[in-house]
Enzyme design. Structure first.
Site, PDB file in Angstrom:
ATOM      1  N   GLY A  71       0.798  -1.224   0.000  1.00  0.00           N
ATOM      2  CA  GLY A  71       0.000   0.000   0.000  1.00  0.00           C
ATOM      3  C   GLY A  71       0.824   1.264   0.000  1.00  0.00           C
ATOM      4  O   GLY A  71       0.291   2.374  -0.078  1.00  0.00           O
ATOM      5  N   GLN A  72       2.155   1.126   0.068  1.00  0.00           N
ATOM      6  CA  GLN A  72       2.979   2.323   0.132  1.00  0.00           C
ATOM      7  C   GLN A  72       2.833   3.146  -1.139  1.00  0.00           C
ATOM      8  O   GLN A  72       2.658   2.597  -2.227  1.00  0.00           O
ATOM      9  CB  GLN A  72       4.442   1.942   0.336  1.00  0.00           C
ATOM     10  N   SER A  73       2.900   4.437  -0.962  1.00  0.00           N
ATOM     11  CA  SER A  73       2.545   5.325  -2.067  1.00  0.00           C
ATOM     12  C   SER A  73       3.327   5.023  -3.338  1.00  0.00           C
ATOM     13  O   SER A  73       2.784   5.048  -4.435  1.00  0.00           O
ATOM     14  CB  SER A  73       2.751   6.774  -1.639  1.00  0.00           C
ATOM     15  N   TYR A  75       4.360   2.322  -4.475  1.00  0.00           N
ATOM     16  CA  TYR A  75       4.014   1.072  -5.152  1.00  0.00           C
ATOM     17  C   TYR A  75       2.592   1.098  -5.706  1.00  0.00           C
ATOM     18  O   TYR A  75       2.183   0.190  -6.385  1.00  0.00           O
ATOM     19  CB  TYR A  75       4.111  -0.111  -4.178  1.00  0.00           C
TER      20      TYR A  75
END
Lengths: 187, 922
Positions: A71-73, A75
């Protein structure tokens, strides 16, 4: 005869396989949630996912192949590469993180604007996660904030607590039905 | 009996089998790119079919190795498709997936999506997964991620499985580029792995260790010499170590190290493995190229070449083609530097001429051509002819060059060699190949007088049927120059005339030129040639017609009077091989001449030479630029005057021509100054560590010299003001000072320039305007220390400024071999020769001393002096002021009773200049 039918039905059900994509902002609890769904009791101390991971489990007689996206921005733009062949989407929202609801909305819109979503009515299952925490908003409030009413896709929102597995069964149960329905209507 | 029947049956069966396989072979993996990529959609199917996916991946990899390019979108799609394959637990499929990810170039922003999957695989139980995951990781890791998984990789290096360990070391090699600091932490593990039992790990570990130590010279030496002593290396590692040792030896001369490493290399010549033996022999050969001192002798760094050669010689008879090829290729390279050493292998090389492998045969042939003896040239040529048709053009060119050099070495064999060359001219071949042969023939005709007629006839035959106009014109012009000196020039005229009838305009024009040249030199043929030229006076090409008409008139002597003089002049020019003036300049001066005084005759001698013209042009541009600058400045009256601006401190040490003209504009106008001929190298006029450092740059003009004093103040707490040059001219009859330009202020470490403009008062005894002189100079300035407003006046002496003959010269570098032909093209009559006794102790110092004092460039490596010899010939080339080309030949000898003796011969087109140069040495 009845026995045969049941056996065959069982067999048939076993073979049903669905592909699910789990998305959501970082630290919303996707990995924990999926691990909890797995019958094998895994340890719940998760680290942030890098890229993606595969989770396979079966629930209600259906085999799930689930892609757990990070969920990291940085990715998030990679999600779209997995939209093509997915049967359903689990969208996990951290119900306590009110600040970033607007980001959630944005990511949701980006996702829905993808051609794959306009082509097929992919069912969306929302989890308002971390409901055990006292400052979590209720599903109804979240629904309003995210303006889910306007969605053209079949959707449902559930409150959940991924750590203890509360609310997951209901949600996944709905998703399976929705996918089955979507598939029959598509045919 | 029974066995016999069985055998027969089997043979029959096998034959049958082969028959069935005679069908054309279809590669199951070949496929159209778009189809294959479409098929890869199968990667997304809910039920992965591992076998099918494997087959698909192979297809994709096959495409990639075939050189098919994937667009970035295709790559991305393929990559994300492949990431889905990680679901499958099939080991084979996983391996193929790894391979695919390694071979496609995924963008950095996408590729790291597999990082977590790979790190998971890296800690899996399967060695296959671990090793492959590490290998793929090494391609996609960025430095921060590398640091994160550093621990895993470190463990992997010392893993039990050699497969995993190798993979980790390779990962290290790849990471050396992106994250060297991470890899540096693994030194201990890597060093340990060098002595691993597995040959593969040894090999890779050695490679990585070298990469790690590569920038640290001493550590590298230590590692290499330590490793050479340890035993039990695998042949592969041994080879690598030999290469590293060679590199160390090449990089540095250190006798102790040399001794140890050469001992090691020699011991490797007796290694069990063929590979290591060859590598060691190769090392010897490569070092032989570096060690020039040993050339002539049969040693490398004091070690005998013989054992290495014996190894190569044995390999020449090896049954394996690759071994034969390697060894003959090495010998071929060695033959270029030490042919006589290689010649002892001739006996074993000759059978290779009939080798089935054409590459080996060609290499053997070219080597033999280099090392060959006069006696077997004929046989060699016969053998080449048989297989010239079978080899590629590159090799053919190679062979032609070898034949050319061979012919120059053994001129008596020219007949055979020339016949060979010309027969090849008639064969099919590329333009480059033909050009090489023509060049070779022309060179041979020039160098070997007795070969002239045969060579020319061969060339004539060639142009009869030549498809390349450029080659044709080249040969025609050569014929025009050479045929008049043959016994019967008329023989060649027919060939040239045929061109006039049959060829295109370009070649026709060249043919007309050639005929005219012959007619001018052979008066007896004049009439015939005029008749022949007649046909071209009505040519439909303008150029050809014009030329023919001009030549016809000239030959008939129709131009009388003043035109007659011009004719003689023109005649002379035409007869010369190369023009002594620039064509651009000729055009320009002719135009000016017609505009100004068309009634006067034109003087060809006034046209400057090519070099002089170039320098003039540059200078004119500079002057124009300066003028423009001045004009713009005049338009802005508020600005400081030009000189004031020029005085602003500039850090440039050697200003370009426009700067100087602009800077001294106050003292002398740019027109009076003329064109800058050249600027000498900056020369220190003070100690380099003095308080004030002054460098003198002499800018040479025809009638003037501008001295630029680049002054640097090295004292931090001082400012110099009103800096002036105190200048004393010893000989006022030769030199006059036109003016000086000082520096207003000179702060710390900001170099600025002061100028002195000198005028030559007379033309010098020889009219060359090459006046010499010595001047006393000193800095005159006001020192202001920090906080001191008034300051005081002081002077600082400099060394004398001299203008020597060398200052009128610019070194001019010639291509190897060019000196000889240029030297011979200059008239011997104009040569100036003189003998001197010089005050040098060694030949080397005499050679360098002479080179610097004359300021000329040494040619053909003649600056390298053989210290053991008693005499040395130094060849020098330079451009004298005014664009005059000067060549010098200096014979230096050391004599016990007389000391260093010099005989200096100088040639140029101006005898006075040659004299002046020779006398300047005194």
């Amino acid at each position: 005869m009845g026995i045969f039918k049941r056996l065959f039905g069982l067999f048939y059900k076993r073979r049903t396989k669905v592909k699910i994509l789990a998305v959501g902002l970082d630290n919303s609890g996707k990995t924990t949630l999926l691990k909890k769904l797995r019958p094998k009791k895994a340890d719940l101390s998760t680290v942030p996912t890098v890229g993606y991971e595969f989770e396979s489990f079966s629930k209600n007689g259906v085999a799930f192949d689930c892609v757990d996206m990070s969920g990291q921005s940085k990715y998030r733009n990679l999600w779209e590469h997995y939209f093509t062949d997915t049967d359903g989407v689990i969208f996990v929202v951290d119900a306590t993180d009110k600040l970033r609801f607007v980001v959630v909305r944005e990511e949701l819109e980006t996702m829905l604007s993808h051609q794959e979503f306009s082509r097929r009515k992919i069912p969306l299952l929302f989890f308002a996660n971390k409901m055990d925490l006292h400052d979590a908003v209720t599903p109804n409030e979240l629904l309003a904030t995210l303006q889910l009413d306007d969605l053209a896709h079949p959707w449902r929102i559930f409150a959940s607590n991924a750590l203890r597995g509360e609310g997951l069964e209901e949600g996944v149960g709905w998703l399976v039905d929705a996918i089955a329905e979507h598939k029959t209507t598509a045919k | 009996m029974n066995a016999q029947t069985i055998r027969e049956k089997i043979t029959a069966a096998v034959k049958e089998n082969f028959k069935s396989e005679e069908k054309p072979f279809v590669n199951p993996y070949a496929g159209e790119k778009s189809t294959v990529l479409l098929e890869t959609r199968a990667f997304s199917e809910p039920h992965l079919n591992a076998k099918k996916c494997c087959h698909l991946l192979t297809k994709v990899l096959y495409l990639i190795t075939q050189g098919e390019k994937l667009s970035s979108k295709e790559t991305t799609d393929l990559f994300f498709g492949a990431t889905k394959l990680f679901q499958s637990s099939s080991e084979r499929l996983r391996r193929m997936t790894y391979l695919l990810i390694k071979s496609i170039k995924v963008s950095e922003t996408e590729v790291f999506i597999v990082t977590s999957t790979l790190t998971k695989d890296m800690s899996s139980k399967s060695d296959c997964y671990r090793a492959n995951a590490i290998r793929v990781l090494s391609r996609i890791l960025d430095p921060s991620m590398a640091a994160q998984i550093d621990r895993y990789l470190k463990n992997a290096i010392v893993d039990k499985s050699p497969f995993v360990a190798s993979a980790a070391i390779i990962c290290g090699i790849n990471l050396m580029r992106s994250a060297p600091e991470v890899v540096r932490r693994w030194v201990n593990e890597v060093t340990e792995s060098v002595s691993s039992k597995s040959p593969m790990v040894q090999f890779h570990a050695l490679g990585l260790l070298y990469e790690l130590k590569r920038n640290d010279r001493l550590a590298l030496h230590k590692v290499v010499s330590q490793l050479t002593k340890s035993f039990g290396k695998s042949p592969m590692a041994e080879c690598l170590l030999i290469r590293y040792a060679t590199q160390v030896l090449k990089a540095e001369r250190d006798s102790a190290l040399e001794h140890a490493l050469m001992d090691y290399l020699e011991s490797c010549l007796r290694h069990k493995s063929e590979m290591a033996m060859f590598e060691a022999a190769k090392a010897f050969c490569e070092l032989a190229v570096v060690d020039e001192q040993g050339s002539g002798g049969a040693t490398v760094f004091g070690y005998d070449m013989l054992p290495a050669l014996t190894v190569l010689q044995i390999f020449l008879t090896s049954p394996k083609p690759v071994v034969r090829f390697a060894s003959i290729r090495m010998l071929n390279k060695l033959a270029q530097v030490r042919p006589h050493v290689v010649s002892r292998c001739n006996v074993d090389m000759e059978p290779l001429l009939t080798d089935q492998n054409r590459n080996i045969a060609t290499l053997a042939l070219t080597t033999l051509l280099k090392t060959g003896h006069e006696s077997n040239v004929d046989r060699l040529i016969k053998q080449i002819t048989t297989f010239m048709t079978e080899i590629s053009d590159n090799f053919k060119v190679e062979v032609v060059r070898a034949v050319k050099t061979l012919c120059l070495t053994y001129p008596s064999k020219y007949k055979v060699l020339m016949a060979f060359l010309s027969s090849n001219l008639r064969e099919e071949g590329s333009a480059e190949f033909k050009k090489d042969i023509v060049d070779a023939l022309i060179l041979l005709v020039e160098q070997i007088p007795q070969a002239k007629e045969t060579g020319l006839l061969h060339l004539c035959e060639f142009i009869e049927d030549c498809e390349y106009p450029s080659l044709c014109t080249k040969i025609l012009s050569f014929l025009g120059n050479e045929t008049p000196t043959t016994s019967s020039p008329s023989k060649f005229i027919r060939f040239i005339y045929n061109r006039l009838i049959l060829e295109n305009a370009l070649v026709r024009a060249a043919g007309v030129d050639a005929l005219t040249k012959i007619a001018l030199k052979c008066p007896t043929l004049k009439k015939d040639i005029l008749t022949l030229l007649e046909s071209c006076t009505t040519d439909n090409d303008d150029e050809v017609r014009d030329r023919t008409n001009l030549y016809c008139n000239m030959l008939e002597g129709k131009m009388g009077g003043k035109d007659g003089d011009l004719l003689v002049e023109f005649n002379g020019v035409l007869m010369k091989a190369d023009l002594e003036f620039s064509l651009d300049a000729l055009c320009q001066t002719l135009e000016a001449h017609i505009a100004a005084q068309p009634e006067l005759p034109f003087d060809v001698k006034a046209v400057p030479t090519e070099e002089a013209y170039e320098s003039q042009k540059a200078a004119m541009q500079a002057i124009n630029a300066a003028k423009q600058q001045a004009q713009t400045k005049a338009k802005e009256p508020t600005k400081a005057p030009a000189a004031g601006k020029a005085e602003a401190p500039s850090p440039v040490s050697a200003p370009s021509a426009p700067d100087i003209a602009a800077k001294v504009a106050d003292l002398i106008s740019a027109e009076d100054l003329g064109a800058l001929q050249h600027s000498c190298k900056p020369k220190l006029a003070t100690e380099s560590e003095a308080e004030y450092v002054v460098q003198v740059i002499k800018h040479m003009y025809i009638n003037h010299v501008v001295l630029e004093f680049v002054t640097t103040n090295t004292l931090q707490d001082q400012v110099l003001e009103d800096v002036d040059i105190k200048f004393t001219i010893g000989d006022p009859s030769s030199w006059g000072e036109l003016g000086r330009l000082g520096i207003e202020a000179l702060p710390y470490d900001r170099p600025a320039s002061a100028y002195v403009v000198l005028q030559k008062m007379h033309e010098g005894d020889d009219g060359l305007r090459t006046l010499l002189g010595t001047f006393q100079a000193a800095l005159d300035y006001t020192v202001k220390e920090e906080g001191d407003d008034l300051g005081y006046r002081d002077t600082y002496p400099m060394e004398n400024v001299t203008i020597a003959m060398g200052d009128y010269m610019v070194p001019r570098h010639l291509r190897p071999g060019e000196f000889k032909s240029m030297w011979e093209s200059l008239q011997q009559a104009d040569e100036a020769v003189s003998k001197f006794s010089l005050n040098f102790k060694t030949l080397e110092s005499a050679a360098t001393g002479l080179t610097t004092s004359l300021n000329m460039a040494p040619c053909d490596k003649s600056d390298k002096v053989d210290t053991t010899a008693r005499g040395h010939t130094l060849l020098l080339s330079g451009t004298f002021i005014g664009g005059l080309q000067v060549l010098c030949k200096a014979l230096i000898g050391l004599d016990q009773s007389y000391g260093c003796l010099l005989k200096l011969a100088c040639r140029s087109k101006n005898p006075a200049a040659s004299q002046a140069i020779v006398h300047s040495v005194e």
